[in-house]
Design an enzyme around this catalytic site. Structure first.
Site, PDB file in Angstrom:
ATOM      1  N   ARG A  59       1.098 -15.558  -2.944  1.00 34.14           N
ATOM      2  CA  ARG A  59       0.429 -15.237  -1.664  1.00 34.14           C
ATOM      3  C   ARG A  59      -0.698 -16.220  -1.351  1.00 34.14           C
ATOM      4  NH1 ARG A  59       1.280  -8.898  -3.192  1.00 34.14           N
ATOM      5  NH2 ARG A  59       3.434  -8.880  -2.420  1.00 34.14           N
ATOM      6  N   TRP A  86      17.604 -13.219   2.078  1.00 34.23           N
ATOM      7  CA  TRP A  86      16.484 -14.046   2.561  1.00 34.23           C
ATOM      8  C   TRP A  86      15.904 -14.920   1.457  1.00 34.23           C
ATOM      9  CZ3 TRP A  86      15.416  -8.521   3.275  1.00 34.23           C
ATOM     10  CH2 TRP A  86      16.015  -8.031   4.436  1.00 34.23           C
ATOM     11  N   THR A 146      14.730 -18.132  -0.117  1.00 33.32           N
ATOM     12  CA  THR A 146      14.309 -19.508   0.159  1.00 33.32           C
ATOM     13  C   THR A 146      14.896 -20.430  -0.909  1.00 33.32           C
ATOM     14  OG1 THR A 146      12.237 -18.668   1.061  1.00 33.32           O
ATOM     15  CG2 THR A 146      12.269 -20.991   0.456  1.00 33.32           C
ATOM     16  N   GLY A 166      -0.300 -26.163  27.996  1.00 31.16           N
ATOM     17  CA  GLY A 166       0.387 -25.784  29.240  1.00 31.16           C
ATOM     18  C   GLY A 166       1.897 -25.963  29.088  1.00 31.16           C
ATOM     19  N   GLN A 217      -0.883 -22.694  24.722  1.00 39.67           N
ATOM     20  CA  GLN A 217      -1.557 -22.450  26.001  1.00 39.67           C
ATOM     21  C   GLN A 217      -2.378 -23.664  26.449  1.00 39.67           C
ATOM     22  OE1 GLN A 217      -0.753 -19.666  27.461  1.00 39.67           O
ATOM     23  NE2 GLN A 217      -2.014 -19.874  29.284  1.00 39.67           N
ATOM     24  N   GLU A 272       6.724 -12.977   1.237  1.00 36.76           N
ATOM     25  CA  GLU A 272       5.834 -12.706   0.097  1.00 36.76           C
ATOM     26  C   GLU A 272       4.907 -11.515   0.391  1.00 36.76           C
ATOM     27  OE1 GLU A 272       4.600 -16.034  -2.231  1.00 36.76           O
ATOM     28  OE2 GLU A 272       6.341 -17.183  -1.621  1.00 36.76           O
ATOM     29  N   GLY A 273       5.505 -10.541   1.083  1.00 35.30           N
ATOM     30  CA  GLY A 273       4.799  -9.323   1.461  1.00 35.30           C
ATOM     31  C   GLY A 273       4.306  -9.416   2.888  1.00 35.30           C
ATOM     32  N   THR A 274       4.729  -8.446   3.713  1.00 38.33           N
ATOM     33  CA  THR A 274       4.281  -8.415   5.112  1.00 38.33           C
ATOM     34  C   THR A 274       2.764  -8.179   5.165  1.00 38.33           C
ATOM     35  OG1 THR A 274       4.602  -6.036   5.163  1.00 38.33           O
ATOM     36  CG2 THR A 274       6.485  -7.369   5.887  1.00 38.33           C
ATOM     37  N   GLY A 312      13.068  -4.761   0.501  1.00 33.88           N
ATOM     38  CA  GLY A 312      12.239  -5.894   0.885  1.00 33.88           C
ATOM     39  C   GLY A 312      10.806  -5.596   0.489  1.00 33.88           C
TER      40      GLY A 312
HETATM   41  N1  CAA Z   1       0.041  -7.146 -11.148  1.00 32.30           N
HETATM   42  C1  CAA Z   1       0.467  -6.446 -12.208  1.00 32.30           C
HETATM   43  N2  CAA Z   1       1.060  -5.238 -12.114  1.00 32.30           N
HETATM   44  C2  CAA Z   1       1.221  -4.738 -10.884  1.00 32.30           C
HETATM   45  C3  CAA Z   1       0.794  -5.407  -9.728  1.00 32.30           C
HETATM   46  C4  CAA Z   1       0.187  -6.674  -9.897  1.00 32.30           C
HETATM   47  N3  CAA Z   1      -0.234  -7.403  -8.860  1.00 32.30           N
HETATM   48  N4  CAA Z   1       1.091  -4.651  -8.637  1.00 32.30           N
HETATM   49  C5  CAA Z   1       1.685  -3.521  -9.115  1.00 32.30           C
HETATM   50  N5  CAA Z   1       1.755  -3.592 -10.460  1.00 32.30           N
HETATM   51  C6  CAA Z   1       2.277  -2.581 -11.400  1.00 32.30           C
HETATM   52  C7  CAA Z   1       1.484  -1.291 -11.296  1.00 32.30           C
HETATM   53  O1  CAA Z   1       0.344  -1.332 -12.140  1.00 32.30           O
HETATM   54  C8  CAA Z   1       2.512  -0.279 -11.768  1.00 32.30           C
HETATM   55  O2  CAA Z   1       2.613  -0.332 -13.177  1.00 32.30           O
HETATM   56  P1  CAA Z   1       2.332   0.971 -14.104  1.00 32.30           P
HETATM   57  O3  CAA Z   1       3.308   2.018 -13.691  1.00 32.30           O
HETATM   58  O4  CAA Z   1       2.531   0.466 -15.482  1.00 32.30           O
HETATM   59  O5  CAA Z   1       0.936   1.366 -13.800  1.00 32.30           O
HETATM   60  C9  CAA Z   1       3.816  -0.845 -11.241  1.00 32.30           C
HETATM   61  O6  CAA Z   1       3.603  -2.240 -11.032  1.00 32.30           O
HETATM   62  C10 CAA Z   1       4.258  -0.196  -9.946  1.00 32.30           C
HETATM   63  O7  CAA Z   1       3.204  -0.390  -9.032  1.00 32.30           O
HETATM   64  P2  CAA Z   1       3.031   0.488  -7.735  1.00 32.30           P
HETATM   65  O8  CAA Z   1       3.138   1.940  -8.080  1.00 32.30           O
HETATM   66  O9  CAA Z   1       1.789   0.004  -7.052  1.00 32.30           O
HETATM   67  O10 CAA Z   1       4.352   0.102  -6.929  1.00 32.30           O
HETATM   68  P3  CAA Z   1       4.753   0.429  -5.455  1.00 32.30           P
HETATM   69  O11 CAA Z   1       6.177   0.792  -5.424  1.00 32.30           O
HETATM   70  O12 CAA Z   1       3.769   1.355  -4.833  1.00 32.30           O
HETATM   71  O13 CAA Z   1       4.693  -1.041  -4.745  1.00 32.30           O
HETATM   72  C11 CAA Z   1       3.794  -2.914  -3.613  1.00 32.30           C
HETATM   73  C12 CAA Z   1       3.618  -1.852  -4.696  1.00 32.30           C
HETATM   74  C13 CAA Z   1       2.478  -3.678  -3.612  1.00 32.30           C
HETATM   75  C14 CAA Z   1       4.027  -2.323  -2.252  1.00 32.30           C
HETATM   76  C15 CAA Z   1       4.974  -3.838  -4.028  1.00 32.30           C
HETATM   77  O14 CAA Z   1       6.216  -3.169  -3.955  1.00 32.30           O
HETATM   78  C16 CAA Z   1       5.077  -5.100  -3.205  1.00 32.30           C
HETATM   79  O15 CAA Z   1       4.315  -6.057  -3.421  1.00 32.30           O
HETATM   80  N6  CAA Z   1       6.032  -5.144  -2.264  1.00 32.30           N
HETATM   81  C17 CAA Z   1       6.298  -6.377  -1.491  1.00 32.30           C
HETATM   82  C18 CAA Z   1       7.272  -7.243  -2.194  1.00 32.30           C
HETATM   83  C19 CAA Z   1       7.246  -8.643  -1.636  1.00 32.30           C
HETATM   84  O16 CAA Z   1       6.217  -9.285  -1.542  1.00 32.30           O
HETATM   85  N7  CAA Z   1       8.433  -9.145  -1.335  1.00 32.30           N
HETATM   86  C20 CAA Z   1       8.571 -10.501  -0.899  1.00 32.30           C
HETATM   87  C21 CAA Z   1       9.800 -11.103  -1.473  1.00 32.30           C
HETATM   88  S1  CAA Z   1       9.611 -12.622  -2.264  1.00 32.30           S
HETATM   89  C22 CAA Z   1       9.589 -13.834  -1.080  1.00 32.30           C
HETATM   90  O17 CAA Z   1       9.363 -13.594   0.074  1.00 32.30           O
HETATM   91  C23 CAA Z   1       9.781 -15.208  -1.632  1.00 32.30           C
HETATM   92  C24 CAA Z   1      10.281 -16.232  -0.694  1.00 32.30           C
HETATM   93  O18 CAA Z   1      11.466 -16.575  -0.691  1.00 32.30           O
HETATM   94  C25 CAA Z   1       9.345 -16.990   0.141  1.00 32.30           C
END
Ligand code: CAA
Length: 380
Positions: free
Chosen positions: A243, A156, A158, A339, A336, A363-365, A131
């Site tokens: 987001r 999950w 949508t 009431g 609230q 879309e990310g916690t 997730g």
């Molecule tokens: N734009 C471009 N590239 C990006 C980026 C961005 N915003 N964020 C990361 N990257 C790239 C990094 O540059 C890296 O690339 P390189 O190796 O070439 O440098 C690569 O991606 C990996 O990045 P990280 O090392 O930062 O990756 P990480 O494992 O540490 O994870 C994180 C980063 C921000 C935590 C990411 O995993 C994340 O956003 N997680 C949450 C996912 C999410 O939002 N899920 C929601 C599901 S969708 C949903 O909810 C839709 C719905 O139905 C409503």
């Protein structure tokens, strides 16, 4: 600095406001209660152009900017956050992802239908064990020359049942980690693709959220988006814009709850006067309004960054982090102010309170937004 909206922005906001009041408000309580997908309402939103607002007119979209989009998202979310999540996923994740990274054939074949609402899209990244940790994809897409074979489960999702086209993220080469991930366009009806059970949710109950199963689904190579290995960046880039839409959804839920609380406080009497005349209530309204205004500035700034071609990873994450907290706080306070009436369905605020919670999760916690923001602050 000019905080004034243009005539066009005001027109779009008013059109969305009227649509929400006239078309979404009737039946919103029943749809929530029955977990009923708003089929008719989605059709109308497509006809009015709300499902492909930012897509170029060349592909059947409205050619509008992100500011217009967040204004419409706020108005729709004030009344029905189940409808606004459908708008958000279709616009920001599916249409934007395809228009920005798809090739001409993909845009002609899929985007033209998605932008007009003739078809609906879904974005499939989350899995039972991936997730927040999105690089740990278990769904596999094995390269077989002119096609890929897709296997795995997505959770999950949508528009899980109502979508026609699904953007699916999957691991092609595990050794390459995130650089071995790809994104594919999967069509409903492809052999081996099965829509699983519908989730029974706390909020946004009108939207349909499903598990999806992929069992040896043959996906043509021309359905891969971008170069081999681009899938993780595709997902991250797309989610950054998504987001902003969810931040606008949270803002709408908050402002909808605030307006209900304000109006109720002017008619409900206690201790010989309308309750807005008691500071206990008036101060709550002042806090709500101040926080909502601050959230609106963050949402608008993120939308403006996107429209200006600035990086919006951080501003979008900040807008979502803050607006979703404001949505939670404001809806609790709105209950609230009401009431006992706040605790029953007909006053709407209990639904808004339940709907608010998801904005801190999908879309990310909120914790993920803090990762994005702090990494942005500390890089270089
Ligand atoms: N734009 C471009 N590239 C990006 C980026 C961005 N915003 N964020 C990361 N990257 C790239 C990094 O540059 C890296 O690339 P390189 O190796 O070439 O440098 C690569 O991606 C990996 O990045 P990280 O090392 O930062 O990756 P990480 O494992 O540490 O994870 C994180 C980063 C921000 C935590 C990411 O995993 C994340 O956003 N997680 C949450 C996912 C999410 O939002 N899920 C929601 C599901 S969708 C949903 O909810 C839709 C719905 O139905 C409503």
């Amino acid at each position: 600095m000019d905080f004034k909206l243009t005539e066009e922005h005001l027109m779009i906001r008013d059109a969305a406001r009227d649509f929400a009041k006239n078309e979404l408000l009737p039946g919103v309580i029943e749809r929530d209660e029955k977990q009923e997908f708003p089929t008719e309402q989605v059709k109308k939103m497509g006809e009015l152009g709300f499902l492909g607002m930012m897509v170029s007119p060349e592909y059947g979209g409205g050619g509008m900017d992100t500011v217009s989009y967040v204004l419409a998202m706020e108005e729709i979310s004030k009344i029905d956050a189940s409808c606004s999540v459908i708008v958000s996923v279709n616009n920001s994740l599916v249409c934007w992802g395809l228009e920005t990274y798809g090739n001409e054939e993909q845009k002609k074949k899929y985007l033209t239908k998605l932008a007009t609402g003739e078809s609906i899209g879904a974005f499939c990244l989350s899995e039972p064990e991936a997730g927040s940790d999105a690089t740990s994809q278990r769904t596999t897409a094995i390269d077989k020359g002119d096609h890929y074979i897709l296997n795995g489960t997505k959770n999950w999702i949508t528009n899980g049942n109502s979508a026609d086209y699904y953007l699916v993220i999957a691991q092609t080469d595990r050794e390459k980690k995130h650089k071995g991930i790809n994104a594919f366009i999967v069509e409903k009806g492809m052999e081996g693709f099965e829509v699983g059970p519908k989730e029974q949710k706390l909020g946004i109950r009108g939207s349909d959220t499903h598990t999806l199963n992929f069992n040896d689904v043959k996906v043509p190579k021309e359905n891969r988006i971008g170069e081999d290995g681009f899938g993780f960046k595709f997902a991250m880039k797309t989610l950054s814009g998504g987001r902003i839409g969810i931040a606008a959804q949270a803002l709408g839920i908050a402002s909808g709850a605030y307006e209900l609380a304000r109006d109720y406080s002017k008619i409900r009497k206690a201790f010989g006067t309308e309750i807005c005349n008691h500071q206990a209530i008036a101060f709550k309204l002042a806090d709500m309004h101040t926080q909502i205004s601050a959230a609106r500035h963050l949402v608008m700034k993120a939308a403006w960054d996107k429209d200006q071609g600035n990086n919006y990873d951080m501003s979008g994450a900040m807008a979502k982090l803050y607006a979703s907290q404001v949505a939670m706080d404001t809806t609790v306070e709105a209950v609230q102010v009401h009431g006992g009436n706040g605790y029953v369905k007909e006053y709407h605020v209990e639904r808004l309170m339940r709907d608010a919670k998801i904005t801190q999760i999908y879309e990310g916690t909120s914790e993920i937004q803090k990762i994005v923001i702090s990494r942005g602050l500390l890089k270089d």
